[in-house]
Design a protein around this motif. Structure first.
Motif, mmCIF file in Angstrom:
data_model
loop_
_atom_site.group_PDB
_atom_site.id
_atom_site.type_symbol
_atom_site.label_atom_id
_atom_site.label_comp_id
_atom_site.label_asym_id
_atom_site.label_seq_id
_atom_site.Cartn_x
_atom_site.Cartn_y
_atom_site.Cartn_z
ATOM 1 N N LEU A 100 0.873 -1.157 -0.052
ATOM 2 C CA LEU A 100 0.124 0.007 -0.014
ATOM 3 C C LEU A 100 0.802 1.223 -0.041
ATOM 4 N N GLY A 101 0.767 2.081 -1.113
ATOM 5 C CA GLY A 101 1.628 3.133 -1.143
ATOM 6 C C GLY A 101 2.966 2.488 -1.820
ATOM 7 N N CYS A 102 2.916 1.910 -2.811
ATOM 8 C CA CYS A 102 4.263 0.990 -3.268
ATOM 9 C C CYS A 102 5.299 1.761 -3.912
ATOM 10 N N GLY A 103 4.804 2.956 -4.433
ATOM 11 C CA GLY A 103 6.110 3.624 -4.799
ATOM 12 C C GLY A 103 6.482 2.415 -6.125
ATOM 13 N N ASN A 104 8.090 2.561 -6.003
ATOM 14 C CA ASN A 104 8.360 1.388 -7.168
ATOM 15 C C ASN A 104 8.295 -0.080 -6.931
ATOM 16 N N GLY A 105 7.681 -0.334 -5.839
ATOM 17 C CA GLY A 105 7.404 -1.823 -5.583
ATOM 18 C C GLY A 105 7.962 -2.351 -4.841
ATOM 19 N N ILE A 106 9.438 -2.057 -4.179
ATOM 20 C CA ILE A 106 10.403 -2.713 -3.630
ATOM 21 C C ILE A 106 9.759 -3.506 -2.344
ATOM 22 N N LEU A 107 9.001 -2.982 -1.832
ATOM 23 C CA LEU A 107 8.324 -3.971 -0.361
ATOM 24 C C LEU A 107 7.616 -5.196 -1.143
ATOM 25 N N ALA B 164 2.631 -16.387 -2.722
ATOM 26 C CA ALA B 164 1.459 -15.342 -2.583
ATOM 27 C C ALA B 164 1.158 -14.448 -3.645
ATOM 28 N N ARG B 165 -0.123 -14.020 -3.594
ATOM 29 C CA ARG B 165 -0.395 -13.034 -4.697
ATOM 30 C C ARG B 165 -0.401 -11.564 -4.420
ATOM 31 N N LEU B 166 0.053 -10.871 -5.103
ATOM 32 C CA LEU B 166 0.399 -9.577 -4.514
ATOM 33 C C LEU B 166 -0.508 -8.261 -5.385
ATOM 34 N N HIS B 167 -0.823 -7.519 -4.537
ATOM 35 C CA HIS B 167 -1.564 -6.200 -4.955
ATOM 36 C C HIS B 167 -0.708 -4.798 -4.669
ATOM 37 N N PHE B 168 -0.439 -4.214 -5.998
ATOM 38 C CA PHE B 168 0.630 -3.033 -5.557
ATOM 39 C C PHE B 168 -0.420 -1.895 -6.009
ATOM 40 N N VAL B 169 -0.542 -0.834 -4.551
ATOM 41 C CA VAL B 169 -1.498 0.159 -4.968
ATOM 42 C C VAL B 169 -0.655 1.495 -4.519
ATOM 43 N N ASP B 170 -0.956 2.497 -5.541
ATOM 44 C CA ASP B 170 -0.466 3.759 -5.285
ATOM 45 C C ASP B 170 -1.229 4.986 -5.776
ATOM 46 N N ASP B 171 -1.260 6.170 -5.251
ATOM 47 C CA ASP B 171 -1.830 7.211 -5.970
ATOM 48 C C ASP B 171 -1.251 7.682 -7.268
ATOM 49 N N SER B 172 0.028 7.416 -7.304
ATOM 50 C CA SER B 172 0.837 7.988 -8.444
ATOM 51 C C SER B 172 0.737 6.823 -9.527
ATOM 52 N N GLU B 173 0.325 7.390 -10.848
ATOM 53 C CA GLU B 173 0.299 6.593 -12.037
ATOM 54 C C GLU B 173 1.787 6.060 -12.326
ATOM 55 N N MET B 174 2.739 6.943 -12.275
ATOM 56 C CA MET B 174 4.116 6.614 -12.535
ATOM 57 C C MET B 174 4.668 5.398 -11.579
ATOM 58 N N ALA B 175 4.264 5.681 -10.431
ATOM 59 C CA ALA B 175 4.517 4.611 -9.447
ATOM 60 C C ALA B 175 3.902 3.045 -9.770
ATOM 61 N N ILE B 176 2.786 3.223 -10.206
ATOM 62 C CA ILE B 176 2.320 2.114 -10.640
ATOM 63 C C ILE B 176 2.795 1.256 -11.953
ATOM 64 N N ALA B 177 3.098 2.335 -12.768
ATOM 65 C CA ALA B 177 3.832 1.848 -14.034
ATOM 66 C C ALA B 177 5.326 1.247 -13.553
#
Length: 391
Positions: free
Chosen positions: A239-246, A257-270
């Motif tokens: 949650l609030g994944c940024g570049n997804g490192i966590l 596990a299955r992962l869900h990456f979530v962020d307010d920034s579209e660039m972060a999700i990309a």
């Protein structure tokens, strides 16, 4: 909190998104007012106009109020900005069929005749936006940029000239100025993403220009990576994944596990999506989609089927230039609602933010997992619904 926007005979009721958030911050600033005032003084008539970095729709709503057929290309990297603009259009009974929405990576779908911008805090992101504009703007196109007067200096004007065209700044009004930048008609190449290694975890990270910690592992994420939770987790949200490192590290530790990456920034999700592919983390023994990517306001619009047993969270404590803890509150509340019974929220934050107080209030429990001089890692567990378990 002030909600009545009034400038140049334009009257609006504006709220930050969501309207019931726990903060006293208003939905616009004096730079928004200055932009609208400047346009009025210039007697600007409706034309194809790109609006960039309009935090909660003050500029978009103002132009639509002036003429609801004004053709607008509205570009934002923040989902809350898009949702906030739509919220404020609706609140003021303004249409949105004059708007084409754009993200911060794709070129604008048509050539604008005028561009209105708010100066972003991240100057690398500004350079990226200017380079993209240089590829579509005709020579002589005017770009107006609203900003705090203290943010405008020779280095900024030189950056504008380097990436788009010559720029000058207006006189100061309410401690803000409007920069006028004229496109020189020369197309600049788009910047490459930034790549760097995290050798201790055998990960390669790629960042786009508006993603936090652009070229190195930030110290909050590092202590989190060194103190990941233990358990048998099958559904994990970063949650609030940024570049997804966590989330990437979580997949290494919990391959089923299955992962869900979530962020307010579209660039972060990309960036997170690209980093998942770059590091080839899909488990060949696990069928179906193993990672989903959500450009969203916290966990607002995730499907009801998403019931994680672990939420990893490194909350931001600012929204644009505003320092605020309401995003952390929303993240924690959303995590409580979404977690499966017995699920864990694992949080890192600066010690002075006192997240333990919030978590104790929300979850009725909070454990300190690790700490150093600056950061603390906290864990809260969603209690089993006893009434539900006895049905």
């Amino acid at each position: 909190m002030t909600t009545q926007f009034s400038v140049a005979d334009i009257e609006l009721e504006l709220y930050r998104y969501p309207a019931k958030q726990e903060s006293n911050l208003q939905a616009w600033d004096a730079a928004d007012e200055h932009l609208i005032k400047h346009l009025t003084e210039q007697q600007q008539t409706p034309c194809c106009t790109a609006i960039i970095n309009d935090n909660f729709g003050a500029v978009t709503c103002s132009l639509t109020r002036q003429n609801n057929a004004w053709p607008l290309l509205v570009e934002t990297d923040a989902k809350t900005s898009q949702l906030g603009t739509l919220q404020n259009l609706g609140r003021n009974q303004l249409p949105d069929d004059n708007i084409q929405w754009c993200n911060s990576r794709d070129l604008l779908p048509q050539r604008p005749e005028l561009v209105l911008m708010k100066l972003p805090k991240n100057l690398n992101y500004l350079a990226h936006q200017l380079d993209r504009l240089s590829q579509v703007l005709a020579k002589g196109t005017t770009v107006y940029i609203g900003a705090k007067a203290k943010s405008i200096n020779k280095a900024l004007l030189q950056l504008l000239k380097q990436h788009l065209g010559p720029a000058t700044a207006s006189l100061t009004w309410k401690k803000t100025r409007v920069i006028t930048c004229i496109s020189d008609g020369t197309a600049r190449p788009l910047p490459a993403d930034t790549r760097w290694n995290v050798p201790e975890y055998q990960l390669m990270i790629s960042n786009l220009s508006n993603v936090f910690a652009a070229n190195k592992l930030d110290i909050g994420a590092r202590i989190m990576l060194d103190n990941m939770p233990q358990g048998d987790f099958k559904s994990i949200v970063d949650l609030g994944c940024g570049n997804g490192i966590l989330g990437l590290r979580a997949k290494q530790l919990f391959p089923d596990a299955r992962l869900h990456f979530v962020d307010d920034s579209e660039m972060a999700i990309a960036s997170a999506r690209y980093n998942w592919q770059l590091n080839q983390l899909d488990n060949p023994d696990l069928e179906g989609e193993q990672a989903c990517f959500h450009w969203d306001d916290c966990l607002t619009h995730l499907g009801d089927e998403v019931r994680p047993d672990l939420v990893l969270c490194n909350p931001p404590f600012h929204q644009g230039e505003a320092i605020t803890d309401h995003i952390a509150w929303q993240m924690f509340l959303d995590a409580l609602r979404r977690l499966a019974d017995g699920g864990i929220l694992h949080v890192v934050g600066n010690r002075h933010l006192a997240y333990h107080v919030k978590l104790q209030r929300i979850f009725k429990n909070c454990t300190t997992v690790a700490s150093n001089g600056k950061f603390v890692i906290l864990q809260a567990k969603k209690q089993v619904n006893k009434a539900k378990s006895t049905d």
